[in-house]
Design a protein around this motif. Structure first.
Motif, mmCIF file in Angstrom:
data_model
loop_
_atom_site.group_PDB
_atom_site.id
_atom_site.type_symbol
_atom_site.label_atom_id
_atom_site.label_comp_id
_atom_site.label_asym_id
_atom_site.label_seq_id
_atom_site.Cartn_x
_atom_site.Cartn_y
_atom_site.Cartn_z
ATOM 1 N N GLN A 2 0.826 -1.274 0.035
ATOM 2 C CA GLN A 2 -0.099 -0.079 0.044
ATOM 3 C C GLN A 2 0.771 1.379 -0.165
ATOM 4 O O GLN A 2 2.132 1.180 0.330
ATOM 5 C CB GLN A 2 -0.931 0.010 1.085
ATOM 6 C CG GLN A 2 -1.761 -1.210 1.199
ATOM 7 C CD GLN A 2 -2.658 -1.197 0.007
ATOM 8 O OE1 GLN A 2 -3.420 -0.169 -0.440
ATOM 9 N NE2 GLN A 2 -2.864 -2.269 -0.654
ATOM 10 N N TYR A 3 0.302 2.283 -0.179
ATOM 11 C CA TYR A 3 1.047 3.606 -0.509
ATOM 12 C C TYR A 3 1.891 3.856 0.807
ATOM 13 O O TYR A 3 3.157 3.994 0.694
ATOM 14 C CB TYR A 3 0.033 4.814 -0.666
ATOM 15 C CG TYR A 3 0.695 6.326 -0.360
ATOM 16 C CD1 TYR A 3 1.672 6.565 -1.497
ATOM 17 C CD2 TYR A 3 0.509 7.055 0.612
ATOM 18 C CE1 TYR A 3 2.281 7.917 -1.423
ATOM 19 C CE2 TYR A 3 1.043 8.412 0.443
ATOM 20 C CZ TYR A 3 1.967 8.730 -0.301
ATOM 21 O OH TYR A 3 2.695 9.970 -0.522
ATOM 22 N N GLN A 4 1.420 3.815 1.988
ATOM 23 C CA GLN A 4 2.314 4.190 3.207
ATOM 24 C C GLN A 4 3.432 3.025 3.439
ATOM 25 O O GLN A 4 4.522 3.256 3.829
ATOM 26 C CB GLN A 4 1.419 4.129 4.655
ATOM 27 C CG GLN A 4 2.119 4.868 5.633
ATOM 28 C CD GLN A 4 2.757 6.220 5.473
ATOM 29 O OE1 GLN A 4 1.935 7.000 4.970
ATOM 30 N NE2 GLN A 4 4.048 6.435 5.662
ATOM 31 N N GLU A 5 2.934 1.997 2.957
ATOM 32 C CA GLU A 5 4.143 1.049 3.326
ATOM 33 C C GLU A 5 5.053 1.045 2.030
ATOM 34 O O GLU A 5 6.302 0.842 2.530
ATOM 35 C CB GLU A 5 3.510 -0.544 2.805
ATOM 36 C CG GLU A 5 2.568 -0.942 3.842
ATOM 37 C CD GLU A 5 1.890 -2.367 3.448
ATOM 38 O OE1 GLU A 5 2.330 -3.456 3.858
ATOM 39 O OE2 GLU A 5 1.261 -2.380 2.486
ATOM 40 N N ALA A 6 4.996 1.517 0.986
ATOM 41 C CA ALA A 6 5.911 1.731 -0.048
ATOM 42 C C ALA A 6 6.879 2.984 0.454
ATOM 43 O O ALA A 6 8.091 3.056 0.163
ATOM 44 C CB ALA A 6 5.081 2.308 -1.225
ATOM 45 N N VAL A 106 6.606 1.252 -6.349
ATOM 46 C CA VAL A 106 7.628 0.623 -5.710
ATOM 47 C C VAL A 106 7.521 -1.022 -5.606
ATOM 48 O O VAL A 106 8.315 -1.620 -5.526
ATOM 49 C CB VAL A 106 7.434 1.250 -4.344
ATOM 50 C CG1 VAL A 106 8.376 0.682 -3.255
ATOM 51 C CG2 VAL A 106 7.873 2.801 -4.312
ATOM 52 N N THR A 107 6.240 -1.378 -5.650
ATOM 53 C CA THR A 107 5.962 -2.640 -5.618
ATOM 54 C C THR A 107 6.440 -3.719 -6.826
ATOM 55 O O THR A 107 7.266 -4.521 -6.745
ATOM 56 C CB THR A 107 4.667 -2.985 -5.482
ATOM 57 O OG1 THR A 107 4.104 -2.348 -4.232
ATOM 58 C CG2 THR A 107 4.237 -4.623 -5.452
ATOM 59 N N GLU A 108 6.367 -2.853 -7.821
ATOM 60 C CA GLU A 108 6.660 -3.404 -9.308
ATOM 61 C C GLU A 108 8.254 -3.402 -9.452
ATOM 62 O O GLU A 108 8.809 -4.548 -10.081
ATOM 63 C CB GLU A 108 5.917 -2.845 -10.532
ATOM 64 C CG GLU A 108 4.569 -3.240 -10.351
ATOM 65 C CD GLU A 108 3.881 -2.328 -11.430
ATOM 66 O OE1 GLU A 108 4.645 -1.474 -12.082
ATOM 67 O OE2 GLU A 108 2.706 -2.280 -11.549
ATOM 68 N N ASN A 109 8.842 -2.612 -8.755
ATOM 69 C CA ASN A 109 10.491 -2.261 -9.024
ATOM 70 C C ASN A 109 11.317 -2.704 -7.768
ATOM 71 O O ASN A 109 12.316 -2.136 -7.677
ATOM 72 C CB ASN A 109 10.631 -0.956 -9.706
ATOM 73 C CG ASN A 109 10.090 -0.784 -10.923
ATOM 74 O OD1 ASN A 109 10.320 -1.340 -11.693
ATOM 75 N ND2 ASN A 109 8.995 0.132 -11.271
ATOM 76 N N GLN A 110 10.743 -3.394 -6.850
ATOM 77 C CA GLN A 110 11.402 -3.551 -5.535
ATOM 78 C C GLN A 110 12.488 -4.345 -5.661
ATOM 79 O O GLN A 110 13.702 -3.957 -5.293
ATOM 80 C CB GLN A 110 10.579 -4.163 -4.556
ATOM 81 C CG GLN A 110 11.221 -4.367 -3.262
ATOM 82 C CD GLN A 110 10.238 -5.265 -2.449
ATOM 83 O OE1 GLN A 110 8.950 -5.318 -2.525
ATOM 84 N NE2 GLN A 110 10.920 -5.740 -1.102
ATOM 85 N N ALA A 111 12.462 -5.419 -6.597
ATOM 86 C CA ALA A 111 13.722 -6.248 -6.826
ATOM 87 C C ALA A 111 14.857 -5.371 -7.659
ATOM 88 O O ALA A 111 16.030 -5.542 -7.457
ATOM 89 C CB ALA A 111 13.488 -7.332 -7.608
#
Length: 428
Positions: A2-6, A106-111
């Motif tokens: 979620q946004y805050q997690e990112a 952020v989720t899609e590009n975490q790696a």
């Protein structure tokens, strides 16, 4: 995520300049280029204007965005730092990027982020470029973060490079003299791309001309193209009279009220003129845009009126030339007592900054909730050595409350010194 997690992930994992200062900087453009390459090189997929400078680059970027929006263009805007929300950094026609888009990036590009280990700023630049590539604005205004030559934004090839002015700031990173700093900021110059310099300065003009000639880039100095006269504040706008080199005169109204904004407006006019063939803008659109910057772009913290009686103004000026320009405007306003709420970061040349503050004011020293913030007691002691006397407070809101309590309706309260404690103002 979620946004805050990112956001929590980015803040906790990556070095962040507004928290730790120069230690957050990653030398060179390699990380940004690697991020962009992995994302399909979005920096080459939209038209842009690149804006650098010691002071005024944020205001100039927002003015340009407002003018082009008023002309009917779809306009991207990337600026930093933010004041209230991270999403302020990336806008399309004044509307901040959706929180869901931040979280998805952020989720899609975490790696990718974990493999490259970029700085926080490098990730935000890549996020902005990916967003603009997807949204395809007619023009995107890209504000430099720090310096120019090695700034993460300096991977674009813009339609124009804009440099507002040069002053002594970030000398530990950019150099100790105006020519050294000018050379770093002139690093955004690209081959055959026009350069607009806002202010002619004897020490820096040769640097700009040398680099422009080397790259065969047309160069224009805005203050040699237009002369400007301030005609004062009235009905919530600042009026200026601008005369072009051919003698044509026009009157403009600015909703950004600081007296220093008149030179930024001239820089904007020159940029619009240089790009007129490819991005035509009518005189009416220029007037509308410059009068409506705040409503069109959401800009805050530039000589912003917080309340009346007493008049309370917030301004993000944070270095010697910026503060000198701010108080030149302040002293044009009638007041009984001047009260200054101020906090500074610890990695500034504070002697020059404090010396630019008026001695006759009553001071309220505070600090932001940031590791970079100078303790209020240290600021109080250093200011006292220069004759600036005041009391310390836990934060900017407590300092403002005390100033309001001690004020008469005819007093003037100015809140300034650091983006970070301006950002903590509840009333902003």
């Amino acid at each position: 995520m979620q946004y805050q997690e990112a956001l929590d992930y980015l803040y906790s994992r990556l070095p962040v300049f507004h928290r730790i200062g120069p230690k957050a900087l990653k030398p060179g453009l390699d990380n940004t280029l690697r991020l962009c390459e992995a994302l399909g090189n979005p920096q080459h997929q939209f038209n842009s204007i690149h804006v650098a400078g010691t002071n005024g680059k944020g205001s100039t970027s927002h003015m340009l965005a407002a003018v082009y929006q008023s002309a009917g263009y779809r306009v991207g805007l990337y600026t930093s730092p933010h004041l209230k929300s991270f999403t302020e950094r990336i806008r399309l026609n004044g509307v901040p990027i959706a929180e869901s888009d931040v979280a998805a990036f952020v989720t899609e590009n975490q790696a990718l982020i974990e493999s490259i280990e970029p700085s926080f700023f490098e990730v935000t630049v890549a996020m902005a470029f990916a967003y603009f590539a997807r949204q395809q604005p007619d023009i995107a205004i890209i504000e430099v973060g720090l310096g120019g030559r090695l700034d993460s934004t300096n991977v674009i090839t813009p339609l124009a490079s804009v440099i507002t002015n040069i002053g002594l700031d970030h000398t530990d990173i950019l150099g100790n003299t105006l020519p050294e700093i000018a050379r770093e900021k002139a690093g955004i110059t690209k081959a055959h791309v026009p350069v607009i310099v806002g202010e002619t300065q004897a020490e820096t003009m040769p640097v700009f001309r040398e680099i422009a000639n080397l790259l065969t880039s047309p160069i224009v100095f805005a203050d040699q193209t237009y002369t400007v006269a301030d005609t004062g504040l009235s009905n919530g706008v600042r009026s200026i009279t601008v005369q072009s080199a051919n003698g044509a005169t026009q009157t403009l109204s600015l909703d950004l009220l600081g007296g220093y904004q008149q030179q930024n407006a001239v820089t904007v006019l020159t940029t619009v003129e240089v790009l007129q063939a490819g991005l035509p803008v009518s005189p009416a659109a220029v007037k509308k845009g410059l009068r409506s910057v705040v409503s069109l772009t959401g800009l805050k913290g530039r000589f912003q009126t917080i309340r009346q009686q007493p008049l309370v103004i917030a301004d993000t000026a944070h270095n010697q030339p910026g503060l000198e320009a701010l108080f030149a405007t302040v002293h044009a306003i009638p007041f009984a007592t001047l009260r200054i709420v101020i906090g500074l970061v610890a990695d500034k040349n504070r002697t020059n900054v404090l010396g630019s503050l008026p001695e006759s004011a009553v001071y309220y020293f505070c600090q932001a909730d940031s590791p970079r913030s100078l303790p209020a007691v240290t600021l109080q002691a250093e200011a006292a050595e220069l004759g600036r006397i005041g009391t310390t407070y836990a934060d900017v809101n407590a300092a403002l409350s005390a100033a309001l309590h001690q004020s008469t309706p005819d007093d003037l309260i100015v809140i300034t010194g650091s983006n970070y404690h301006i950002a903590e103002l509840i009333e902003l």
